[in-house]
Structure formats: structure tokens, C-alpha cells
Write a protein that holds these residues in place. Sequence first.
Motif, PDB file in Angstrom:
ATOM      1  N   LYS A 108       2.742   6.290   3.832  1.00 63.49           N
ATOM      2  CA  LYS A 108       1.452   5.699   3.487  1.00 63.49           C
ATOM      3  C   LYS A 108       1.474   4.173   3.497  1.00 63.49           C
ATOM      4  O   LYS A 108       2.425   3.532   3.063  1.00 63.49           O
ATOM      5  CB  LYS A 108       0.990   6.178   2.107  1.00 63.49           C
ATOM      6  N   SER A 155       2.973   4.607  -1.140  1.00 67.03           N
ATOM      7  CA  SER A 155       2.813   5.710  -2.083  1.00 67.03           C
ATOM      8  C   SER A 155       4.148   5.966  -2.771  1.00 67.03           C
ATOM      9  O   SER A 155       5.217   5.773  -2.177  1.00 67.03           O
ATOM     10  CB  SER A 155       2.359   6.968  -1.326  1.00 67.03           C
ATOM     11  N   GLU A 177      -9.757  -1.278  -1.432  1.00 64.17           N
ATOM     12  CA  GLU A 177     -10.042  -0.428  -2.579  1.00 64.17           C
ATOM     13  C   GLU A 177     -10.329  -1.264  -3.824  1.00 64.17           C
ATOM     14  O   GLU A 177     -11.225  -0.932  -4.618  1.00 64.17           O
ATOM     15  CB  GLU A 177      -8.852   0.506  -2.827  1.00 64.17           C
ATOM     16  N   GLY A 194       0.796  -1.220   0.000  1.00 61.84           N
ATOM     17  CA  GLY A 194       0.000   0.000   0.000  1.00 61.84           C
ATOM     18  C   GLY A 194       0.823   1.262   0.000  1.00 61.84           C
ATOM     19  O   GLY A 194       0.325   2.327   0.377  1.00 61.84           O
ATOM     20  N   ASN A 220      -1.700   2.291   2.311  1.00 62.38           N
ATOM     21  CA  ASN A 220      -3.089   2.401   1.869  1.00 62.38           C
ATOM     22  C   ASN A 220      -3.820   1.062   1.919  1.00 62.38           C
ATOM     23  O   ASN A 220      -3.204   0.004   1.727  1.00 62.38           O
ATOM     24  CB  ASN A 220      -3.128   2.946   0.436  1.00 62.38           C
TER      25      ASN A 220
END
Length: 445
Positions: A282, A276, A289, A274, A284
Motif C-alpha cells: 500500500k 499500511s 485523505e 502512506g 495510500n
Amino acid sequence: MSPRRFDMLVGLYGDEGMAVILSEEETVRSWLRVEAALATAQGEAGVIPPDTAEVITRTATLEAIESARLWRETRNVGYPILPLVRQLDEALPPEHRGRVHYGATTQDIMDSGLALQYTAAATRLGELLEGFGDAIATLATAHADTVIAGRTHALQAVPTTFGAKMAGYLGELARDRARLSSAAEAVATVSLFGAGGTSAAYGDHAVKIRGRVAELLELVATDVPWHVARDRIAEYGSVCALLTATCARFAREVIDLSRTEIAEVSEAAGHLRGASSTMPQKANPIESEAVIGMAVTAGALSSALYRIMEAGHERAAGEWQAEWQVLPHLSALAAGALATARSIAEGLQVFPEAMHRNLEADSGLVMSEAYMIGLAATLGREQAHDLVYEAARRCRETGEDLRAVLREVAPAGAVASVAELAPADYVGDPHLTVDSALSAWRAVD
């Protein structure tokens, strides 16, 4: 053949087992299985010579079909069965030719193949559903007493437990399983009715042949043609969309509870998981998602199912072709959503300390209903509601603790009702909720 489009979402998060079921090879193989079963049934009925039926059955394999030629000729014809039958017939010894596909129409073969393929797809979805449900059952059991703020309209409402929250998903999955079972049973229906649904070309043995083909293919026989009656297909596709929606509701829960300001759960950790490309901090919620992305797509695709049901007269004029695009995608999306949701649930990190901290973050207002109910015994519900409402407004303005304010403003005769309560004291009966959900999930039809 021209280059194939890369489907990135399902390519990354789809299920390999479903990909095999929906593959070009399995699609063509399903048609060949129907042609072989038809030849066998007609040989037994004396419609074609038994030895010819045996040769057709032995020959009806992928080795008899040149894929590039099949699709090149299909582009010209518009449907794949005539080119398929021509190649299969050519592969037979000369003395056995001219008896493949005897009395059948293209849609007989494709719809019966569809029944085979999507029965297998439904079985695979059932396996994936079981895996996701078992992972949710584990969370519900482990966290039956883990107190968390229940939230309505995105705001803290009353205390509950994380296990009771998971039980809600488990109950939904049990209902999804029942829906899938019903849809799988409906879609497993043979189609052998000839050009206009009259079965005339099959002759006097039509019913016998149809029943025998269904038996050979382990499908259900019917004497009512369904070339344009696509409700079974719509039911199956709708269940696929429902499955993805259930997975998306869980994924949304994970995303919302993972917010920095809440931080009560998190997807599994891992190096660069996850990450960035520009913000090093990050992590994520990537799988959640992906599930939501699959569900959004499935929901949009499912709307085509009801348009498909509008096909008129005895044969569709374009609506059928829409199925070729929609059904495989819905199946792949449902499989990917279930597989990914299971991965999320199995790797989910749960943080009870953060849950406890958040319960205390709003001056104890999460206990407002509990205090209102306590005061209502003395003051009546409406007066108690208004008293707690005004106290809550004051707490938000001053930061004071709700219980302290209530003991100050409550009438003397009602102060004793404002007993000290912890969130764990006002969660109802989470074990009843969890146990009931587990019982429904573990029930065997």
C-alpha cells in the motif's frame, strides 16, 4: 493548568504560521493592543492624562499578565477582559491606576482584538491560497495537451486534457481569493461602542476616539455597533469552509484518479509514505485523505455560524461563546487544507501513459459523442444519437471497436462521416481554457 487536548488532524497537517496567529499569546496580545490604542486615543482627546496614556501603552505587554491567573479568574468571571484589566492596572504605578479600559466594555476589546487576529489570519490564508493556486497553475500549464478521459457520474464521458481539468480548479481558486479579500476587508472593523452599543460611556469624544483607535490598529471605523451583528464573522468563517471545500474537491480528484484500476496520478512517493501496517504494497493517498477530513470538519462547523447570527437584543447569550470555539478551528482547518493541498499538487505524479491506456479501455466508447456529432450533419441529431447508442450497446456486448461497428451499421450516405478520430482530436480548445484560467489567476485587483 489542566492538560490540553491534542488535536491530531490539525496537529499533523496544520500550518505553523496560522498556529502562531491563533495562539494564546497572540490572542491576549491582541486585547492588550486594543487597550493600549484606546488609552492613546483617550490621552490625545484629553479624556485621561496623556502621561497616564503613555504609561498604559508601555505597560500593556504580555509581561504584565500572569497567564495562569488570567484563565483561573476568567473561569470565575466568564470573560477574560476584567481579569486582564485588573492585572494591567496593578502593573501601573499607583498614580496612573484607574484609567485602563476607560468607558469600554468587554466585547469592545475582544471584538476589536478579534478584528486584529482574523485580519492576520486572512492574510495568512491568502498566502497559502497563492501557494496552492500557483502549484495548480503549473500543472495546468504543463498538461494543457495531456489527454485524459473526462468523467461524468464517475464514468468515462468525452476526452479532455489534464491541464483543462486543472484549469477548472484554478478558476475556482481565483474566485475563492476574491471571496477571501472581501471577507478580510469586512472583518477588519473596530468595535468600541460601550455596554449597550450607545457609546455613552465614551462621552462626547466617542466618535473621535473610535476613529483614532481604528487608525492606530489599522482597522476600519464604523459608527454602527456590531456586538450582535455577526454577519462579518459569518462571512469570514464561511469563506474558510469554502476554501477547505475547494481543496477537498481537488483531493477527491487525486484519490479517484489514483485508484488501482485507473492509476493516472499518484501522490508523491517516499519510503513508507502512506504505508499500511499489514499490507506491504500500500501507498495510500494520505495527504488527500487529510484534506478531505479537514473539509468535512469545516463544513460541519460552519453551520454554527448561522446559529451565531441569531444573537438577540444588544448582547449575545451563548452565541458569542460559540465563536470562541468555531472561528479558530475554521481558520486552522482552512490553513491546513490549503497547505496540504499545495503539497499534493507540487508532488503530484502524472502518468500520461495510463491516461492513454484508459481512453482505449472501453472499445473506443469515449468517442461516442464525437461520432454522433459527425453523423448528425447527415442523419440529424436524434437519428445519429440512436444509431450510436445501439452501436455502443453492441460494443459492450461483443468487445468490438465503436468506429468499426458504426461504419458497418451507418447508412451508406453517412459512412464517410465516421472518420477515424483520436481522442486528442476531440478535446475542444484546452489552451483557451487554461489561458483564461491563468489570466484570471494572475490578475491583480
